[in-house]
Design an enzyme around this catalytic site. Structure first.
Site, mmCIF file in Angstrom:
data_model
loop_
_atom_site.group_PDB
_atom_site.id
_atom_site.type_symbol
_atom_site.label_atom_id
_atom_site.label_comp_id
_atom_site.label_asym_id
_atom_site.label_seq_id
_atom_site.Cartn_x
_atom_site.Cartn_y
_atom_site.Cartn_z
ATOM 1 N N GLN A 253 0.831 -1.200 0.000
ATOM 2 C CA GLN A 253 0.000 0.000 0.000
ATOM 3 C C GLN A 253 0.869 1.255 0.000
ATOM 4 O O GLN A 253 2.067 1.197 0.242
ATOM 5 C CB GLN A 253 -0.918 -0.006 1.230
ATOM 6 C CG GLN A 253 -0.180 -0.104 2.554
ATOM 7 C CD GLN A 253 -1.067 -0.511 3.693
ATOM 8 O OE1 GLN A 253 -2.281 -0.525 3.593
ATOM 9 N NE2 GLN A 253 -0.468 -0.868 4.820
ATOM 10 N N HIS A 283 -11.114 3.952 18.252
ATOM 11 C CA HIS A 283 -10.347 2.879 18.879
ATOM 12 C C HIS A 283 -10.883 2.521 20.258
ATOM 13 O O HIS A 283 -10.799 1.353 20.670
ATOM 14 C CB HIS A 283 -8.865 3.274 18.940
ATOM 15 C CG HIS A 283 -8.216 3.292 17.591
ATOM 16 N ND1 HIS A 283 -7.995 4.446 16.883
ATOM 17 C CD2 HIS A 283 -7.789 2.265 16.796
ATOM 18 C CE1 HIS A 283 -7.434 4.151 15.716
ATOM 19 N NE2 HIS A 283 -7.305 2.846 15.639
ATOM 20 N N ASP A 327 -0.558 -7.886 11.112
ATOM 21 C CA ASP A 327 -0.745 -6.876 10.061
ATOM 22 C C ASP A 327 0.175 -7.249 8.906
ATOM 23 O O ASP A 327 1.368 -7.501 9.110
ATOM 24 C CB ASP A 327 -0.428 -5.477 10.575
ATOM 25 C CG ASP A 327 -0.883 -4.390 9.612
ATOM 26 O OD1 ASP A 327 -1.829 -3.663 9.947
ATOM 27 O OD2 ASP A 327 -0.280 -4.269 8.525
ATOM 28 N N ASP A 401 -0.391 -12.301 6.066
ATOM 29 C CA ASP A 401 -1.782 -12.194 5.658
ATOM 30 C C ASP A 401 -2.655 -12.805 6.754
ATOM 31 O O ASP A 401 -2.435 -13.936 7.186
ATOM 32 C CB ASP A 401 -1.988 -12.928 4.335
ATOM 33 C CG ASP A 401 -3.415 -12.819 3.834
ATOM 34 O OD1 ASP A 401 -4.254 -13.603 4.324
ATOM 35 O OD2 ASP A 401 -3.696 -11.978 2.978
ATOM 36 N N ALA A 402 -3.648 -12.069 7.228
ATOM 37 C CA ALA A 402 -4.470 -12.532 8.348
ATOM 38 C C ALA A 402 -5.216 -13.821 8.012
ATOM 39 O O ALA A 402 -5.430 -14.670 8.884
ATOM 40 C CB ALA A 402 -5.460 -11.441 8.748
ATOM 41 N N ASP A 419 -9.456 -4.853 12.942
ATOM 42 C CA ASP A 419 -9.267 -3.446 12.566
ATOM 43 C C ASP A 419 -8.750 -3.357 11.131
ATOM 44 O O ASP A 419 -7.754 -2.691 10.854
ATOM 45 C CB ASP A 419 -8.285 -2.791 13.543
ATOM 46 C CG ASP A 419 -8.208 -1.277 13.377
ATOM 47 O OD1 ASP A 419 -9.126 -0.703 12.758
ATOM 48 O OD2 ASP A 419 -7.225 -0.679 13.842
#
Length: 565
Positions: A253, A283, A327, A401-402, A419
């Site tokens: 990104q 949050h 993340d 990667d989640a 999140d």
């Protein structure tokens, strides 16, 4: 006719016996450059329009169509084919090389900038379509059969495409900006033209003109490569309200930080991720709602949250023993830890969880991750003259990667916080799928609670309701809640849990019975938390056409486009 030597008057240069090899290697480089041009323009469409699942497909489709048009057009070239080939390489090098910069200039200054992107994709595709059959025609003078000719050229084109895909994915995208990637490929095209000029010099009709054009192209591309960071920074600044204080592009990104006085904002791929003036609302709702209601909270899993702001809130709880944060982007973790603006905002959440030395590759959650222990001084230290630091929590940070992580990890969690960015692309849409939630459910204790960032229930109602329906289809009980964020408007989350014995009404009763939070908050109060579970009439009415999101049918991206785009 092709260009040939008069064999009665001019001896054939010795190096001409390597013509087939030269043309094959040229095609290899051209195939590499061509596929990378496609990827660069496709990613530009993704970054600027925010819809990678559409733009990459559209760009590749346009370029493939244009290649067909170029292949038709090449039949009109009947003389001086080598001259034409070298001119096309120079033109392709310039247009392809400056393609990313031209697209971004259009984005900054034009309303219909996407037309420039599509036009560039078409012209570049047409030039590629022209050069491939042109090379085949030139190579026909040096091969005995058509099958050998086609094998020489087409095989190298396909091999070059594979090489370009691997080079772009695993090398260039991680270390070079899109603008510079395109410019580098342009230089390769011009280099092919210069090499062709030297190799075919006795056959050329206008060698001096081609040499002049090649030198001019080298000068332009070299200048572009040298000045592109400055140009891109100035162009990018025009797209943001506040001054840019940091900008970088990772493999995953584009990250931008802007700041005016104490007004800090983080943008990912041009989309606002948080505003420091109201991020505590987001949050604290994400973290303290499940944490205050959980029966146990020793083991906490944070999916996303690479900015460290959710981690900051979790670390307030002294009974948390183990935190896992996942993340995909190492650069986001690095900036959240090392950038003074971000680390100040997240109160040094990553300062004691060093991740730079050992970061797990994003394709393998089994590989090494970083684990550190976070220590804090006791609040009684001053009064007791106690200088000892006490262990607060062990933090594991995975840059993976989640989805891969959830399929490969072991252990059960008491609280899970999701999140992720909004589901605007294929890679994000899968993280809001029934498949993903089912994997997540297997890693949660029976008593565990889950909170999910769920976009805006007002602006993207179908997306919000789809997330709830997807959670239910994965076996969760669900309670929706929302709050108003000045930077985003009405924003929503979902509270979900495993225990079928606990109904939504019973959990909602626990919400209303909560007297106070056990940790300090800047915004959230028990009264504000109770109000978050109240919605206006009809806001949660589910339309009959709504479907849960899955990997095989990612409907959530269409719902998102209908809402936000």
């Amino acid at each position: 006719m092709n260009q040939t030597l008069n064999q009665n008057t001019t001896p054939i240069p010795a190096h001409f016996r390597f013509t087939r090899l030269f043309l094959a290697l040229s095609m290899l480089v051209m195939g590499t450059c061509g596929i990378i041009y496609e990827y660069v323009l496709g990613l530009m469409g993704n970054n600027l329009m925010g819809s990678s699942h559409e733009q990459i497909f559209v760009i590749i489709g346009i370029m493939m169509f244009a290649m067909g048009m170029g292949a038709i057009a090449q039949q009109n070239l009947k003389q001086h084919l080598i001259d034409w080939f070298l001119r096309l390489e120079l033109l392709l090098g310039l247009l392809g090389g400056f393609g990313a910069l031209l697209t971004y200039v259009a984005f900054v200054y034009l309303v219909n900038y996407e037309l420039v992107l599509y036009a560039l994709a078409f012209v570049i595709g047409a030039l590629i379509g022209l050069e491939i059959p042109l090379l085949i025609r030139i190579n026909s003078e040096h091969t005995k059969t058509l099958r050998t000719n086609l094998s020489d050229i087409l095989s190298m084109d396909y091999v070059g495409s594979l090489l370009g895909a691997l080079l772009f994915t695993y090398v260039l995208l991680s270390h070079v900006t899109l603008a510079n990637i395109a410019l580098l490929m342009g230089l390769f095209n011009v280099t092919i033209a210069l090499a062709g000029l030297l190799f075919f010099l006795p056959l050329l009709h206008q060698p001096r003109l081609i040499l002049l054009l090649a030198l001019l192209a080298l000068l332009l591309l070299g200048t572009g490569l040298f000045y592109s960071p400055q140009w891109m920074f100035k162009l990018e600044q025009r797209t943001f309200e506040d001054p840019i204080v940091f900008s970088t592009t990772s493999k995953y990104q584009h990250l931008v930080l802007t700041q005016r006085k104490d007004h800090l904002r983080l943008y990912l791929n041009g989309h606002l991720q948080f505003d420091a003036r109201d991020e505590q609302i987001y949050h604290e709702q994400l973290v303290h709602v499940p944490m205050s209601l959980a029966k146990q909270r020793q083991r906490v899993l944070i999916l996303g949250g690479g900015d460290g702001l959710a981690l900051r809130e979790v670390l307030k709880y002294p009974d948390v023993e183990h935190i896992t944060l996942v993340d995909i982007d190492p650069e986001m973790i690095k900036q959240a830890r090392d950038n003074p603006l971000l680390s100040q905002l997240n109160q040094g959440a990553f300062q004691d969880a060093r991740v730079s030395a050992r970061i797990a590759p994003a394709d393998n959650a089994d590989k090494v991750h970083e684990q550190e222990t976070i220590y804090r001084q006791s609040s009684l230290a001053n009064s007791l003259r106690d200088k000892q630091w006490y262990e607060l929590a062990k933090v594991q940070v995975y840059t993976v990667d989640a989805d891969v992580f959830m399929r490969q990890t072991e252990g059960l969690y008491d609280v899970v916080l999701i999140d992720f960015p909004d589901p605007r692309s294929v890679e994000l849409g899968k993280l809001y799928s029934t498949d993903f939630y089912h994997s997540l459910r297997q890693r949660m204790q029976k008593h565990a609670l889950l909170s999910v960032q769920s976009t805006s229930p007002y602006r993207a109602t179908a997306v919000y309701l789809c997330i709830a329906e997807t959670l239910r289809s994965a076996g969760f009980q669900v309670l929706p809640y929302h709050d108003y964020l000045p930077s985003f408007g009405d924003w929503g989350w979902h509270l979900a849990w495993n225990d079928k014995a606990q109904s939504p009404d019973e959990l909602l009763q626990n919400v209303h019975q909560l007297p106070e939070f056990s940790v300090a908050t800047r915004y959230l109060t028990p009264q504000r938390m109770r109000a978050a579970f109240a919605f206006g009439k009809g806001m949660l009415t589910q339309p009959p056409w709504l479907r849960p999101n899955s990997k095989m049918q990612p409907v959530i991206m269409a719902y998102y486009a209908q809402g936000f785009d």
